[in-house]
Design a protein around this motif. Structure first.
Motif, PDB file in Angstrom:
ATOM      1  N   ALA A  44       0.825  -1.209   0.000  1.00 36.38           N
ATOM      2  CA  ALA A  44       0.000   0.000   0.000  1.00 36.38           C
ATOM      3  C   ALA A  44       0.859   1.259   0.000  1.00 36.38           C
ATOM      4  CB  ALA A  44      -0.930  -0.013   1.213  1.00 36.38           C
ATOM      5  N   GLU A  45       1.992   1.229   0.728  1.00 33.54           N
ATOM      6  CA  GLU A  45       2.860   2.411   0.779  1.00 33.54           C
ATOM      7  C   GLU A  45       3.441   2.730  -0.603  1.00 33.54           C
ATOM      8  OE1 GLU A  45       2.694   0.703   4.862  1.00 33.54           O
ATOM      9  OE2 GLU A  45       3.043  -0.086   2.840  1.00 33.54           O
ATOM     10  N   ALA A  46       3.815   1.693  -1.362  1.00 33.42           N
ATOM     11  CA  ALA A  46       4.378   1.925  -2.693  1.00 33.42           C
ATOM     12  C   ALA A  46       3.344   2.536  -3.626  1.00 33.42           C
ATOM     13  CB  ALA A  46       4.910   0.613  -3.272  1.00 33.42           C
ATOM     14  N   ARG A  47       2.112   2.038  -3.565  1.00 34.10           N
ATOM     15  CA  ARG A  47       1.055   2.608  -4.403  1.00 34.10           C
ATOM     16  C   ARG A  47       0.792   4.062  -4.027  1.00 34.10           C
ATOM     17  NH1 ARG A  47      -3.702  -1.990  -4.671  1.00 34.10           N
ATOM     18  NH2 ARG A  47      -2.354  -3.832  -4.640  1.00 34.10           N
ATOM     19  N   LEU A  48       0.730   4.310  -2.722  1.00 34.04           N
ATOM     20  CA  LEU A  48       0.456   5.677  -2.274  1.00 34.04           C
ATOM     21  C   LEU A  48       1.584   6.617  -2.656  1.00 34.04           C
ATOM     22  CD1 LEU A  48      -1.341   7.641  -0.778  1.00 34.04           C
ATOM     23  CD2 LEU A  48      -0.336   6.873   1.387  1.00 34.04           C
ATOM     24  N   GLY A 324       7.042   7.968   3.810  1.00 30.28           N
ATOM     25  CA  GLY A 324       8.451   7.631   3.631  1.00 30.28           C
ATOM     26  C   GLY A 324       9.063   7.016   4.881  1.00 30.28           C
ATOM     27  N   LEU A 325       8.711   7.543   6.048  1.00 28.63           N
ATOM     28  CA  LEU A 325       9.239   6.985   7.295  1.00 28.63           C
ATOM     29  C   LEU A 325       8.645   5.607   7.584  1.00 28.63           C
ATOM     30  CD1 LEU A 325       9.389  10.115   9.624  1.00 28.63           C
ATOM     31  CD2 LEU A 325      11.275   8.933   8.480  1.00 28.63           C
ATOM     32  N   ARG A 326       7.385   5.396   7.202  1.00 26.04           N
ATOM     33  CA  ARG A 326       6.797   4.053   7.351  1.00 26.04           C
ATOM     34  C   ARG A 326       7.553   3.043   6.489  1.00 26.04           C
ATOM     35  NH1 ARG A 326       1.997   2.472   9.439  1.00 26.04           N
ATOM     36  NH2 ARG A 326       1.860   0.906   7.779  1.00 26.04           N
ATOM     37  N   VAL A 327       7.918   3.471   5.294  1.00 26.91           N
ATOM     38  CA  VAL A 327       8.703   2.594   4.425  1.00 26.91           C
ATOM     39  C   VAL A 327      10.047   2.280   5.081  1.00 26.91           C
ATOM     40  CG1 VAL A 327       9.910   2.447   2.216  1.00 26.91           C
ATOM     41  CG2 VAL A 327       7.575   3.347   2.308  1.00 26.91           C
ATOM     42  N   ALA A 328      10.703   3.309   5.617  1.00 25.17           N
ATOM     43  CA  ALA A 328      12.005   3.111   6.245  1.00 25.17           C
ATOM     44  C   ALA A 328      11.909   2.129   7.419  1.00 25.17           C
ATOM     45  CB  ALA A 328      12.576   4.445   6.710  1.00 25.17           C
ATOM     46  N   LEU A 394       8.816  -1.470  -2.232  1.00 25.79           N
ATOM     47  CA  LEU A 394       8.528  -2.747  -2.883  1.00 25.79           C
ATOM     48  C   LEU A 394       9.316  -3.888  -2.248  1.00 25.79           C
ATOM     49  CD1 LEU A 394       8.502  -1.633  -6.637  1.00 25.79           C
ATOM     50  CD2 LEU A 394       6.530  -2.304  -5.263  1.00 25.79           C
ATOM     51  N   GLU A 395      10.598  -3.649  -2.008  1.00 25.62           N
ATOM     52  CA  GLU A 395      11.429  -4.709  -1.435  1.00 25.62           C
ATOM     53  C   GLU A 395      11.102  -4.950   0.035  1.00 25.62           C
ATOM     54  OE1 GLU A 395      15.575  -4.298  -2.252  1.00 25.62           O
ATOM     55  OE2 GLU A 395      15.274  -3.973  -4.407  1.00 25.62           O
ATOM     56  N   SER A 396      10.663  -3.911   0.736  1.00 20.89           N
ATOM     57  CA  SER A 396      10.281  -4.105   2.140  1.00 20.89           C
ATOM     58  C   SER A 396       8.996  -4.901   2.265  1.00 20.89           C
ATOM     59  CB  SER A 396      10.106  -2.752   2.830  1.00 20.89           C
ATOM     60  OG  SER A 396       8.950  -2.081   2.343  1.00 20.89           O
ATOM     61  N   GLY A 397       8.195  -4.936   1.194  1.00 20.61           N
ATOM     62  CA  GLY A 397       6.957  -5.708   1.214  1.00 20.61           C
ATOM     63  C   GLY A 397       7.159  -7.180   0.965  1.00 20.61           C
TER      64      GLY A 397
END
Length: 412
Positions: A44-48, A324-328, A394-397
């Protein structure tokens, strides 16, 4: 029958079949050729993030079109001159973003050392054969193209900073000294141009990444002190930087001289009121506000959209920074985590610094507003950084690169 090993990527039946002559391409084939993974598998983070970057890009084109139309008509005889060139750079920059999305972070990290060294050499070249504009040598002219190496090198500062600080406790002393020396040399060269704002942003970015990577506090405090002394020395040596600081403290004291830019910017922001003058109806952009398409483009935006529009822009940046911080935080490796943190810090930090300058909260600097200010170099660097951030998501997912597909052998 072909068999697939457990753990391999799930392939649709049409993807598993060989391309037979006369077979009509399936709609999913085109999607697979463009996307590293099917869209449904994206986190979801990548799409957003992709949606936010798209919205940011469209908004930037609209704001730039309004800010540049009058000056382009007067100086170039074509009101759409700047926006046409920006659209060309936008298309090329989105190509870079898509390349970043399709390339693994591991490959980008392998590319970063060489790219950073080349970028440092190009920054040094600006001091020798660079084009000087307003007293600063920041550009290399290659025919019709102007390169600003200090902008283009930013993504690779993030990547190499992540590679260095993610394994700080495990790498040898000579490796630490080598790359700290390269970073220090790059910052000194940017200061020599002179470009205090970009040098300070790069130094602050590396300092924050070092803090997140677990570098010891004594070294961090020493680096902060050295950076402060270096910035102070640059201001004392360069007269124009010293005058900018003085005019920032009291711009109305010399409203027609050194404080002119800031005074006109504040007048534009104040004229916007609560709801703004309306899109395209800024008065200050006509013949009062200088460099309204780059450093002070936020003043035009604030005049046309007012306090409410400015608050919406800040909320947009807050949302982007939060995602961005959620992704990190969701990244599985320290390198990916630092790349995501560095990319988010650079985009949001540069945006906040640009807005702070235009609103009089900081001395005047030459930092563009990412994805909004006119300029192909900044646009390419910003969208490449956005692509790296999306790739981290993407890679974190849990998505790993698809295995190379083998052609099925016909059964005998």
């Amino acid at each position: 029958m072909a068999s697939f090993r457990p753990g391999s990527s799930t392939l649709s039946r049409s993807a598993a079949l060989p391309n037979r002559p006369g077979r009509r391409p399936h709609q999913g084939d085109l999607a697979r050729s463009l996307l590293p993974w099917p869209w449904a598998q994206w986190p979801a983070e990548a799409r957003l993030l992709l949606a936010l970057v798209g919205l940011w890009s469209v908004m930037g084109l609209l704001v730039l079109g309004s800010a540049s139309w009058w000056v382009a008509e007067r100086e170039m005889g074509d009101g759409a001159f700047y926006i046409k060139r920006q659209i060309i750079w936008m298309v090329a920059s989105w190509g870079l973003l898509w390349m970043a999305v399709r390339t693994s972070i591991r490959r980008w990290l392998h590319l970063a050392p060489l790219a950073l060294l080349i970028g440092t050499l190009l920054v040094a070249a600006t001091l020798v054969v660079g084009s000087t504009v307003n007293g600063a040598s920041r550009w290399l002219v290659l025919g019709p193209i102007q390169l600003q190496p200090s902008e283009l090198v930013k993504p690779f500062v993030v990547l190499q900073g992540a590679a260095l600080f993610a394994h700080w406790r495990r790498i040898s002393l000579d490796q630490k000294l080598l790359w700290l020396g390269v970073f220090g040399g790059l910052i000194l060269l940017i200061l020599k141009q002179p470009n205090l704002s970009t040098a300070a942003l790069s130094g602050l970015l590396l300092w924050l990444m070092a803090l997140a990577g677990g570098v010891g506090y004594p070294l961090l405090l020493g680096a902060a002190g050295a950076g402060g002394l270096l910035g102070t020395a640059s201001i004392l040596i360069n007269e124009y930087q010293r005058l900018r600081v003085i005019s920032f403290l009291d711009p109305w004291r010399d409203a027609q001289g050194d404080g002119y830019q800031l005074v006109q910017s504040l007048m534009a922001i104040g004229s916007g009121g609560l709801l703004g003058e309306g899109f395209g109806l800024s008065t200050q952009k006509l013949q009062y506000l200088p460099i309204q398409t780059t450093d002070f483009i936020f003043a035009v935006y604030a005049e046309e959209f007012g306090f409410v529009g400015s608050a919406v822009l800040l909320l947009f940046l807050l949302l982007f920074g939060f995602v961005g911080l959620r992704v990190a935080l969701s990244c599985r490796s320290n390198q990916q985590r630092l790349v995501a943190m560095g990319a988010t810090t650079l985009l949001i930090g540069q945006s906040i610094l640009n807005i702070a300058v235009a609103s009089g909260a900081m001395p005047t600097t030459g930092l563009p507003l990412p994805l909004i200010s006119y300029g192909g170099n900044s646009l390419m660097a910003s969208l490449l950084i956005c692509g790296l951030l999306i790739r981290c998501s993407l890679e974190s997912g849990g998505l790993t690169p698809e295995p190379r597909r083998r052609r099925l052998q016909p059964s005998r």
